[in-house]
Design a protein around this motif. Sequence first.
Motif, short mmCIF file in Angstrom:
data_model
loop_
_atom_site.label_atom_id
_atom_site.label_comp_id
_atom_site.label_asym_id
_atom_site.label_seq_id
_atom_site.Cartn_x
_atom_site.Cartn_y
_atom_site.Cartn_z
N ARG A 1 0.83 -1.21 0.00
CA ARG A 1 0.00 0.00 0.00
C ARG A 1 0.87 1.26 0.00
O ARG A 1 0.54 2.25 -0.65
CB ARG A 1 -0.94 -0.02 1.20
CG ARG A 1 -2.10 -0.98 1.04
CD ARG A 1 -3.18 -0.68 2.07
NE ARG A 1 -2.76 -1.03 3.41
CZ ARG A 1 -2.96 -2.22 3.98
NH1 ARG A 1 -3.58 -3.17 3.30
NH2 ARG A 1 -2.57 -2.45 5.21
N LEU A 2 1.99 1.19 0.74
CA LEU A 2 2.90 2.33 0.75
C LEU A 2 3.50 2.55 -0.64
O LEU A 2 3.64 3.69 -1.10
CB LEU A 2 4.01 2.09 1.78
CG LEU A 2 4.93 3.29 2.06
CD1 LEU A 2 4.14 4.42 2.71
CD2 LEU A 2 6.10 2.86 2.96
N GLU A 3 3.80 1.46 -1.34
CA GLU A 3 4.33 1.57 -2.70
C GLU A 3 3.31 2.23 -3.62
O GLU A 3 3.63 3.13 -4.41
CB GLU A 3 4.70 0.19 -3.24
CG GLU A 3 5.10 0.18 -4.70
CD GLU A 3 5.30 -1.22 -5.23
OE1 GLU A 3 5.26 -1.39 -6.47
OE2 GLU A 3 5.46 -2.16 -4.42
N SER A 4 2.07 1.77 -3.54
CA SER A 4 1.03 2.35 -4.39
C SER A 4 0.85 3.84 -4.11
O SER A 4 0.72 4.66 -5.03
CB SER A 4 -0.29 1.60 -4.17
OG SER A 4 -1.33 2.18 -4.92
N GLY A 5 0.88 4.20 -2.80
CA GLY A 5 0.73 5.61 -2.44
C GLY A 5 1.89 6.45 -2.93
O GLY A 5 1.71 7.60 -3.36
N THR B 1 2.55 15.44 -5.07
CA THR B 1 2.05 15.87 -3.76
C THR B 1 3.15 15.87 -2.70
O THR B 1 2.87 16.21 -1.54
CB THR B 1 0.90 14.96 -3.31
OG1 THR B 1 1.35 13.60 -3.27
CG2 THR B 1 -0.28 15.07 -4.27
N LEU B 2 4.36 15.46 -3.08
CA LEU B 2 5.47 15.54 -2.13
C LEU B 2 5.87 17.00 -1.93
O LEU B 2 5.68 17.84 -2.82
CB LEU B 2 6.66 14.74 -2.65
CG LEU B 2 6.43 13.23 -2.85
CD1 LEU B 2 7.67 12.58 -3.44
CD2 LEU B 2 6.05 12.55 -1.55
N HIS C 1 1.30 12.12 4.03
CA HIS C 1 0.51 10.91 3.83
C HIS C 1 -0.88 11.11 4.43
O HIS C 1 -1.05 11.69 5.51
CB HIS C 1 1.21 9.72 4.49
CG HIS C 1 0.68 8.39 4.03
ND1 HIS C 1 -0.44 7.81 4.58
CD2 HIS C 1 1.12 7.52 3.08
CE1 HIS C 1 -0.66 6.65 4.00
NE2 HIS C 1 0.28 6.45 3.08
N ALA C 2 -1.88 10.59 3.73
CA ALA C 2 -3.26 10.80 4.17
C ALA C 2 -3.54 10.12 5.50
O ALA C 2 -4.34 10.64 6.32
CB ALA C 2 -4.23 10.28 3.11
#
Length: 818
Positions: free
Chosen positions: A557-561, A570-571, A597-598
Amino acid sequence: MPRFPFGLHSIRIRLLLASTVVQVVLLSLLLANSVRLMDEAASASLDTLVTQNAAMLHTMAAAYGPQEGYAALQDVLGELLADAGEGLVYVRIGRPDGALLVSAGLPTMTVLPPPHPETGGRLQGGLGDALIHVRRPLLLDRNEVGFLQFGVSVSVLAAARRAILEQGTAIAVAEVVLTFVLLSLIGYLLTRNLGRLLAGSQALAEGHLDHRLKEEGSDELARLAQRFNIMAERLQARIGELEDTAVRLHASEERYALAIRGANDGLWDWNIAAGTLYLSPRCSEIAGLSAGELKVAPAEVFAHLHPDDIGRYRDQLVEHLKGDSAQFMLEHRVRMPDDSYRWVLIRGVAQRDAAGRACRMAGSVGDVHVRRQAQQRLLHDALHDGLTGLPNRALFIEHLNSALGQQRRNDDFRFAVLTINLERFRLINDSFGHVAGDELLRSVADRIGRRLRGGDVAARIGGDQFAILLNGVGNRAEAPRFAAALREQLAQPATVAGHAVYPKARIGVALSDDYGDDAEAILRDADNALHRARRSPDEAVTIFESGMHAQTLLTLRLESGLRAALRERTLIVHYQPIVSLADRGLASFEALVRWPHADKGLLPPQDFVPLAETLDLIHELGMLVLDLGCADIVRWQAACGTSALPPVSINLSARQFLVPDLPQQLLDTVARHGLPPAAVRVEVTESALAAAAGPAPAMLAALRQAGMKVLIDDFGTGYSALSYLHTIPCDVIKLDGSFVRTLAGDARLGAIVRRSIALAHDLGMTVVAESIETAEQEALLRTMGCDFGQGYLYARPLDADAVARLLASAPHTKELIR
């Protein structure tokens, strides 16, 4: 001799000759009959005339005779004959002894001519003479029998007869000529089209297919000419079609022959009824027969087949002969004279009789040996690693499925999966090149292969990652023991590119206890255990536990984000000030990326930069940080009203030096924002410069030449040494924070730091100390001659707005606000 246009074989000549002969015969018969009738009529007239004259003369003789009045009779007859132009010409009466009593007419005739003969009282052939002589007996005085001879002129009758003959002959000849002419004309008219037909037929026979007849008239011959023209047109069209067909057939034959030669196939013809098999020379060559063996017995074919192919060959052949398949086609092997085997492709189609039975079969044989070998190589390559020769991931999964199937059949069977990853392999690749890296991978694969037990399978499933299937493990401890022993064996020194390296490995282990039929799952869990081993400083061999899978899901999930954040930009970038230790004046900034991060809030670099390295996203991340940093510098310049602002340092990863045009990309990005190269600096860890022959030194030299300064980050923690510090293309070195944190309590470390700073100064470099958190650390570094400092003592990383405010107040303050 002259040649006439018509010969006796001509229909026209035959018709004319036949009609002429008929006319001549008929006219001759008619003329002959006319002459006969005329002769009979003339003879009858002559007989009548003779009879009348004879009667008259007898009467006169009888009247003058008794009175001896022959003289008077002679005078009377003389007067009578003098006035006669035709008819009675002379009269002679004589005694039996020939003495003449009366001689009237023709006084010049002194000798009596002999009379014309008579038969049955009729004269014979009298019309042939102009004067007819008639003699009759005459009773004289004293009963003496004398004779009476007189002559009758028939010249008029003869002339009439002759004229009739001449006119009849002329009429006949004229009729024959007229008939000949008419028949010639009629024959010409009748045979003209026939002649044209003959000429047309001759022209067609000689190949003049465009010859046509004139169509004149509306009679049968004209219609025949029309039919001839139609026939000629159709014949020309048909012959044209045949010629075109012949041309196309010839071209097709040439094309077929060329295709056969191009395909390099052989031909065969099996006469089933006769039991003979013909092979072309190329077919014999492919089948490994001698050049003279063009005819063989069909039963001998099976002796040349591979034993494993005989059954398939016979079954498919019988199937086709029975009519159950449209074509006989099979790839099989044939034995060569040297007892080797060659792959061939045979094709054939059967010809059937009226009853549907196969009576003949023909086809081709092609040499497909090279293609089959290529297919086998492709199949091998598709399932094996081209570098090490080990099975690849796909084949390894098949072996795992086989092991899972065996486990389902045997409750006591257990196996284990090991995934192996080489440590610092990328460094070897980057330092010594990919050839050296490939050499190391082959060496590791060879060592793994020597360690395997019977029935085990090793595979290369990634760049520097291997996997092992341990078939049959007695207990849970056997797999970890095997992994530990393998790790020790792999750690033995290996020579790569002339250098001795010590390959270290991390190993993840997954046992087969809890897996039903999911081979991917057990390999995935072994990989999860490997990731845990790579992150652990102590456990080089890790056995999979259920919690690792959840951690892997979090990583996914971190990779996808992260991918989404890079895509959507968005960085954000925070900036930590670097100050002069002499007066705490603002010298520069270090750009540090942050991820809003959301769910997890603001993530620092250590939480996602290693992941970006793993996913090969680090260059994209670095270029985004550079682009955002340049945009912030432009805004700061606009806010402060000056371009003379402290430079900003951007971190470069060692992997970014694999990008061939990295310097140009960096310079282009800076120039796109309208900034000079000196507005930006690059920070590189010293591990990226460990190999002088690598791409990093040349790229950094290009950046320095363009006006962009280079900083060496984490100095003292990598492979660098003071002995080759002078070879590193840099302007500033940054002492690692681990030195600064222990500097106050370690005199020996202080001496090393002091000497390093002095050496850097001697080489024309300045020094920045990282992680300064206390005034004591600051004071020690200042006394050692350190130029700049960075750390929480001065400021934490600031966002762009805070930096703008700092820049606005920095010229008026000597100490930064924490």
